[in-house]
Design a protein around this motif. Structure first.
Motif, PDB file in Angstrom:
ATOM      1  N   TYR A 130       0.853  -1.194   0.000  1.00  0.00           N
ATOM      2  CA  TYR A 130       0.000   0.000   0.000  1.00  0.00           C
ATOM      3  C   TYR A 130       0.884   1.237   0.000  1.00  0.00           C
ATOM      4  O   TYR A 130       2.094   1.176   0.231  1.00  0.00           O
ATOM      5  N   PHE A 131       0.286   2.355  -0.294  1.00  0.00           N
ATOM      6  CA  PHE A 131       0.938   3.650  -0.158  1.00  0.00           C
ATOM      7  C   PHE A 131       0.076   4.515   0.741  1.00  0.00           C
ATOM      8  O   PHE A 131      -1.066   4.157   1.077  1.00  0.00           O
ATOM      9  N   VAL A 132       0.602   5.635   1.159  1.00  0.00           N
ATOM     10  CA  VAL A 132      -0.132   6.561   2.016  1.00  0.00           C
ATOM     11  C   VAL A 132      -0.365   7.852   1.250  1.00  0.00           C
ATOM     12  O   VAL A 132       0.533   8.344   0.560  1.00  0.00           O
ATOM     13  N   VAL A 133      -1.579   8.375   1.357  1.00  0.00           N
ATOM     14  CA  VAL A 133      -1.935   9.659   0.750  1.00  0.00           C
ATOM     15  C   VAL A 133      -2.134  10.685   1.860  1.00  0.00           C
ATOM     16  O   VAL A 133      -2.818  10.401   2.853  1.00  0.00           O
ATOM     17  N   ALA A 134      -1.521  11.844   1.707  1.00  0.00           N
ATOM     18  CA  ALA A 134      -1.716  12.954   2.637  1.00  0.00           C
ATOM     19  C   ALA A 134      -2.554  14.028   1.949  1.00  0.00           C
ATOM     20  O   ALA A 134      -2.270  14.413   0.808  1.00  0.00           O
ATOM     21  N   LYS A 135      -3.594  14.468   2.648  1.00  0.00           N
ATOM     22  CA  LYS A 135      -4.466  15.518   2.117  1.00  0.00           C
ATOM     23  C   LYS A 135      -4.979  16.352   3.281  1.00  0.00           C
ATOM     24  O   LYS A 135      -5.551  15.808   4.235  1.00  0.00           O
ATOM     25  N   ARG A 136      -4.722  17.644   3.225  1.00  0.00           N
ATOM     26  CA  ARG A 136      -5.142  18.578   4.279  1.00  0.00           C
ATOM     27  C   ARG A 136      -4.662  18.095   5.654  1.00  0.00           C
ATOM     28  O   ARG A 136      -5.393  18.107   6.634  1.00  0.00           O
ATOM     29  N   ASN A 137      -3.430  17.610   5.682  1.00  0.00           N
ATOM     30  CA  ASN A 137      -2.745  17.147   6.895  1.00  0.00           C
ATOM     31  C   ASN A 137      -3.284  15.829   7.438  1.00  0.00           C
ATOM     32  O   ASN A 137      -2.856  15.391   8.510  1.00  0.00           O
ATOM     33  N   ARG A 138      -4.187  15.198   6.707  1.00  0.00           N
ATOM     34  CA  ARG A 138      -4.699  13.886   7.102  1.00  0.00           C
ATOM     35  C   ARG A 138      -4.025  12.809   6.263  1.00  0.00           C
ATOM     36  O   ARG A 138      -3.661  13.035   5.114  1.00  0.00           O
ATOM     37  N   PHE A 139      -3.888  11.633   6.834  1.00  0.00           N
ATOM     38  CA  PHE A 139      -3.196  10.537   6.173  1.00  0.00           C
ATOM     39  C   PHE A 139      -4.156   9.370   5.967  1.00  0.00           C
ATOM     40  O   PHE A 139      -4.991   9.074   6.825  1.00  0.00           O
ATOM     41  N   TYR A 140      -4.005   8.708   4.813  1.00  0.00           N
ATOM     42  CA  TYR A 140      -4.904   7.614   4.435  1.00  0.00           C
ATOM     43  C   TYR A 140      -4.088   6.449   3.870  1.00  0.00           C
ATOM     44  O   TYR A 140      -3.170   6.645   3.069  1.00  0.00           O
ATOM     45  N   HIS A 141      -4.455   5.270   4.283  1.00  0.00           N
ATOM     46  CA  HIS A 141      -3.868   4.017   3.806  1.00  0.00           C
ATOM     47  C   HIS A 141      -4.623   3.590   2.552  1.00  0.00           C
ATOM     48  O   HIS A 141      -5.843   3.446   2.564  1.00  0.00           O
ATOM     49  N   VAL A 142      -3.889   3.399   1.425  1.00  0.00           N
ATOM     50  CA  VAL A 142      -4.517   3.015   0.162  1.00  0.00           C
ATOM     51  C   VAL A 142      -3.793   1.794  -0.404  1.00  0.00           C
ATOM     52  O   VAL A 142      -2.628   1.907  -0.810  1.00  0.00           O
TER      53      VAL A 142
END
Length: 696
Positions: free
Chosen positions: A258-270
């Motif tokens: 997986y990779f991690v996405v950062a958006k508006r200082n939030r992090f998401y596991h994808v």
């Protein structure tokens, strides 16, 4: 050649040998658990032994694969230790352009003679270094000290001081032949990056990547060490005391797909692969990234920028990191997810306009380099982060503690060529349904919130004083220089010498990186560009009162170029000056076999390492490094001393690309103008010499 190792020794502090934390040892002193194989448990907050984290790195690349089969202890030679007398002679010569008068010259010569005398402290240090080189199991006498002192024990922010950036030509915002494509689709751009990066990752994991050659024109000269590619994926720097270290998850670990996405200082596991290990399609990944965008934008406010703490002073980050870990299991789970991730995609709110003009491109360069107001939408400890802006522009950030600039340049050259030429990515049998995204939240108590608030202030103050200046000089490039029967790199190095002299009215010690990857665990060595030959040429060309003829100026230029080429070969073959001096100085500072009197003799007072000219000769007021990515008109990193300039450059077939990074108040814009002026002057000199020769 590359960014690696340009951090100035003047900004380093020598640390004693680093202790192994007790929690990783048995009573016999043997390591019980690898720092790389702790699963969901946090790695230690104290520094493990270098060998345990650096030399036992997990890698899925088969050791007998094409990529690695000519690597290792039985294939590549060990880094040599140059002869002491050779290094001291070259050091004296490199100091000559900086000596102010005969008295200073005599003092320097006296110190060099004292250091090099038979039976003296210098000879003792040389023997210790040679013994270290020959110790069983030591693959590279420099590797540990360089990792620790140049990177991991360095406590200032990695932003500006360590990390580097690339900015790319505009990517397609939709699949080829799409009717009415959107003006910007950051989710599609991100998915294209992910899918293409995974192709390169697959080459590394399967060992199919062709090793780089020491001399592409002569394959018989051997292959370069490919060890650093093991740190490209699923790795992370860890803040620790008294020095940082890095950890790595095997690329084929089912828990690391997986990779991690950062958006508006939030992090998401994808996830990028399904339960059967099949990679998702570009469209499926695009859907997942779009879900991240909608989820983050659906929140009322941006999250507290926890990521900004990875960009501050390492001791303060280590303290804040320790509190995050101890205050919440949720934080531990999020941190471990970031550690294990293959890489980061950072989706920024900014909409840079780099193609509107040079000033706009310079502004984008600084934002890409530092993160600007969105510096918290990063995890600066990850080796690879691709930045995708709201309007679809793209860049990449590299953290190069364990991996120098050439591997990431090769990766990004591969990636940009594939995406910009429209080559189809590999097919996938996975479901086209979007992979399930998972938020990676932080739980922040009042202490952590204060850490974040303090970090925001520190980070803003840290990046504020810096500027980037830029040119794409179009009169000629590599092909034009080659017609002058000159090394394009040597030519550009002389342009920097001319431009600095025009700007500041004096010469300065100048760094260029050479690769030492023909040796086991090889990284870089310094090529000292300022020489008596280069200074003689520059003064003859620049001084308006000079009566030197055109032919003699050209002869001086040829002598400077020849010396540069010789020094480059020496550095690449492990016979440079600076890493040898570094090794001797480390032993002088730390070896128990030296008495206090011997230590003071070389480090203090009239000691060689305390000599002001020797110090100045290794203070890189110009720090230069070249890589080449065809579709990266933006490339940079920071200056390495106060008042200095960083000069990242690319030599295109018909253009010369240069960025100047410096603190505000340093005349970087003037340097750019003088670089262009120097480029004209040097080509005009050759043209004039040709005309004169034709009339003879």
């Amino acid at each position: 050649m590359l960014r690696a190792g340009v951090l100035c020794p003047a900004r380093r502090h020598l640390h004693p040998a680093l202790p192994v934390p007790k929690r990783l040892l048995s009573t016999s002193g043997r390591v019980l658990v690898s720092v790389h194989q702790l699963g969901d448990k946090m790695p230690p907050l104290q520094t493990p032994a270098w060998h345990d984290w650096r030399m036992n790195v997990p890698s899925a690349t088969p050791p007998d694969s094409r990529m690695l089969r000519n690597q290792g202890e039985d294939k590549l030679p060990r880094l040599p230790v140059p002869k002491l007398e050779d290094t001291l002679a070259r050091l004296e010569r490199s100091c000559e352009p900086l000596v102010q008068d005969s008295a200073q010259r005599k003092k320097l010569q006296s110190k060099l003679q004292a250091f090099g005398r038979p039976g003296g402290v210098g000879a003792k240090l040389q023997q210790l270094l040679e013994r270290k080189r020959d110790e069983p199991g030591v693959r590279n006498w420099l590797a540990r000290d360089w990792d620790e002192q140049a990177y991991m024990a360095y406590r200032d922010s990695v932003v500006v001081n360590v990390s580097y950036y690339f900015g790319f030509d505009r990517f397609p915002q939709a699949p080829a032949k799409t009717a009415n494509p959107p003006a910007a689709d950051p989710a599609f751009v991100a998915a294209s990056i992910v899918k293409t990066a995974l192709e390169f990752r697959r080459l590394v994991v399967k060992g199919l990547l062709e090793p780089e050659l020491n001399n592409p024109r002569n394959p018989n000269d051997g292959e370069q060490c490919m060890e650093s590619y093991k740190w490209m994926w699923n790795a992370c720097r860890i803040p620790a005391s008294p020095a940082d270290y890095a950890i790595k998850t095997r690329e084929d670990d089912p828990a690391a797909q997986y990779f991690v996405v950062a958006k508006r200082n939030r992090f998401y596991h994808v996830p990028f692969a399904d339960a059967n290990g099949e990679e998702y399609s570009v469209d499926a990944i695009r859907k997942a990234v779009q879900q991240v965008i909608e989820a983050a934008e659906g929140e009322r406010d941006a999250a507290p920028p926890v990521g900004i703490m990875t960009g501050i002073h390492r001791d303060r980050w280590a303290e804040a990191h320790g509190h995050l870990v101890s205050s919440s299991p949720t934080n531990v789970a999020t941190l471990r997810s970031i550690h294990h991730a293959a890489f980061l995609i950072c989706l920024d709110e900014a909409e840079p306009q780099p193609w509107s003009g040079t000033r706009e491109l310079e502004q984008w360069s600084k934002v890409l380099w530092t993160g600007g107001p969105e510096g918290g939408n990063r995890w600066w400890d990850k080796p690879l982060q691709w930045i995708v802006y709201r309007n679809g522009e793209v860049g990449c950030i590299g953290e190069h503690s364990c991996m120098d600039g050439t591997p990431t340049a090769r990766l990004n050259d591969f990636l940009t060529k594939r995406i910009l030429t429209g080559e189809p990515v590999s097919s996938s049998s996975a479901s086209s349904a979007a992979p399930a995204i998972k938020p990676l939240p932080f739980e922040l108590d009042s202490t952590s919130r204060q850490h974040v608030a303090d970090a925001e202030k520190e980070f803003a103050a840290h990046i504020e004083p810096y500027d980037v200046h830029y040119t794409m000089y179009k009169r000629y490039g590599k092909e034009g220089i080659k017609k002058m029967k000159t090394s394009p790199d040597g030519w550009c190095q002389m342009l920097f010498q001319i431009a600095y002299y025009l700007t500041f009215g004096r010469p300065c010690a100048t760094y260029e990186a050479a690769q030492t990857r023909r040796f086991q665990l090889g990284r870089t060595e310094t090529v000292r560009i300022l020489t008596p030959e280069s200074l003689a040429f520059v003064r003859a060309l620049v001084d308006p009162s000079s009566s030197v003829s055109t032919a003699d100026k050209l002869a001086l230029f040829r002598a400077a170029i020849a010396h540069h080429g010789k020094d480059m070969k020496l550095a690449s073959s492990g016979s440079g000056i600076d890493r040898h001096l570094f090794g001797l100085k480390m032993l002088a500072a730390t070896s128990s076999e030296l008495t206090d009197a011997e230590r003071k003799e070389v480090l203090e007072g009239d000691g060689l390492f305390a000599d002001p000219v020797v110090k100045e000769s290794g203070t890189w007021r110009m720090s230069t490094s070249q890589v080449y990515i065809r579709h990266a008109p933006v490339y940079g990193w920071g200056p390495v001393v106060e008042g200095g300039v960083g000069l990242p450059y690319m030599i295109h077939p018909h253009e010369l690309q240069l960025s100047v990074s410096c603190q505000r108040g340093v005349p970087g814009a003037d340097f750019i103008k003088n670089f262009e002026r120097a480029a004209d002057m040097l080509m005009d000199l050759h043209a004039e010499a040709s005309r004169e020769q034709a009339h003879v």
